[in-house]
Design an enzyme around this catalytic site. Sequence first.
Site, PDB file in Angstrom:
ATOM      1  N   LYS A 199      38.133  34.476  48.805  1.00 13.57           N
ATOM      2  CA  LYS A 199      38.355  33.332  47.923  1.00 13.57           C
ATOM      3  C   LYS A 199      39.231  32.316  48.653  1.00 13.57           C
ATOM      4  O   LYS A 199      40.346  32.624  49.067  1.00 13.57           O
ATOM      5  CB  LYS A 199      39.044  33.800  46.636  1.00 13.57           C
ATOM      6  CG  LYS A 199      39.393  32.650  45.711  1.00 13.57           C
ATOM      7  CD  LYS A 199      39.964  33.126  44.388  1.00 13.57           C
ATOM      8  CE  LYS A 199      40.347  31.938  43.542  1.00 13.57           C
ATOM      9  NZ  LYS A 199      40.916  32.343  42.251  1.00 13.57           N
ATOM     10  N   LYS A 218      33.801  32.822  47.341  1.00 16.01           N
ATOM     11  CA  LYS A 218      34.078  31.712  46.437  1.00 16.01           C
ATOM     12  C   LYS A 218      34.883  30.631  47.146  1.00 16.01           C
ATOM     13  O   LYS A 218      35.853  30.986  47.815  1.00 16.01           O
ATOM     14  CB  LYS A 218      34.891  32.266  45.262  1.00 16.01           C
ATOM     15  CG  LYS A 218      35.288  31.230  44.253  1.00 16.01           C
ATOM     16  CD  LYS A 218      36.227  31.821  43.255  1.00 16.01           C
ATOM     17  CE  LYS A 218      36.697  30.710  42.354  1.00 16.01           C
ATOM     18  NZ  LYS A 218      37.784  31.108  41.536  1.00 16.01           N
TER      19      LYS A 218
HETATM   20  C1  PBG Z   1      41.920  32.131  38.797  1.00 13.97           C
HETATM   21  C2  PBG Z   1      40.604  31.550  39.061  1.00 13.97           C
HETATM   22  C3  PBG Z   1      40.279  30.259  39.516  1.00 13.97           C
HETATM   23  C4  PBG Z   1      38.902  30.171  39.500  1.00 13.97           C
HETATM   24  C5  PBG Z   1      38.421  31.412  39.095  1.00 13.97           C
HETATM   25  N1  PBG Z   1      39.494  32.246  38.842  1.00 13.97           N
HETATM   26  C6  PBG Z   1      41.113  29.092  39.833  1.00 13.97           C
HETATM   27  C7  PBG Z   1      42.002  29.056  40.966  1.00 13.97           C
HETATM   28  O1  PBG Z   1      42.076  29.983  41.784  1.00 13.97           O
HETATM   29  O2  PBG Z   1      42.700  28.063  41.026  1.00 13.97           O
HETATM   30  C8  PBG Z   1      38.103  28.961  39.873  1.00 13.97           C
HETATM   31  C9  PBG Z   1      36.780  28.841  39.239  1.00 13.97           C
HETATM   32  C10 PBG Z   1      36.154  27.505  39.324  1.00 13.97           C
HETATM   33  O3  PBG Z   1      36.632  26.553  39.942  1.00 13.97           O
HETATM   34  O4  PBG Z   1      35.097  27.406  38.716  1.00 13.97           O
HETATM   35  N2  PBG Z   1      42.711  32.405  39.876  1.00 13.97           N
END
Ligand code: PBG
Length: 325
Positions: A196, A249
């Site tokens: 991520k 992601k």
């Molecule tokens: C929580 C989380 C996030 C997303 C999914 N889980 C946000 C982040 O890390 O700031 C992002 C999902 C999206 O942008 O659709 N940590």
Amino acid sequence: MNFPEYRPRRLRRNELFRRMVRETKLSVDDLIYPLFAAAGKGIRKEVPSMPGVYQLSVENLVKDVKEVRSLGIPAILLFGIPAKKDAVGSDACSDKGIVQTAVRAVKDAVPGVMVITDVCFCEYTDHGHCGILTRDGEVDNDATLAILAQSAVTHARAGADMVAPSDMMDGRVAAIRKGLDGEGFQGTPIMSYAAKYASGFYGPFRDAAESTPKSGDRKAYQMDPPNAREALREVALDVREGADIVMVKPALAYLDVIRRVREAFDLPVAAYNVSGEYSIVKAAAKLGWIDGDRVMMEILTGIKRAGADLILTYSARDAARILSE
Ligand code: PBG
């Protein structure tokens, strides 16, 4: 004129030929639809930067999940927006928390839909970081592991079919696995947000989940966008710690990472087509600059072609409608 033997255009001549030789087929079975459960009643609030996406109180969420189910989408991913945030994200670990309440309601009212829960603290902490902070304001990795495991256990107890940690703490898959097993949830799989990245594409999500950090950013725990080899190390760690599905992601700017993960591991690979990827398509379509549906389907197909088995996407409902036409 000396034409080559092979003329690629022959098999493109009409839709029947194109269908016959199509290499990548997007299916509704590939889709996971994210939803935002908000504490309170009577809430159906559209997220301004994400047309078609809503913060929903539990009774409205249940209605939408019924529709999602009737479209044939097999799974949803739940995020929670609690009534109260605090320094340690208490709501995330409470059996009466917003996500736990939403899971119970959905499992009661909508049989046959898989409920996946996002396990993280940024929606629940008043500072908006994904874990608890040390005195100097850094995210405390090991202290956060304990509460991540607690949070995952409350989700499983509420009936979640799978948990999806998105916090990016080191060692969290092992900690959550141990926590789940210790409470009798050996059968609950973990879909880890394994690679991520610290991405600008999460902007609209943070409006939706009200989870923008009050200070600083997430670069000290989420990955640095230029790194791809590091993604393989992250995924390898999560696999070793017991992840059942690994996720990359965001998706669009990281198709090479999806491909490399696909080639290096034999576990199912998920890709998160994140909020900003959804919003840019919606915005350009609204301006009349692109054909939104066509671009959406091209994007989802591209993510699958890159190697994703599963796609988490806010476009799941629109895509399911198009796929059933
Ligand atoms: C929580 C989380 C996030 C997303 C999914 N889980 C946000 C982040 O890390 O700031 C992002 C999902 C999206 O942008 O659709 N940590």
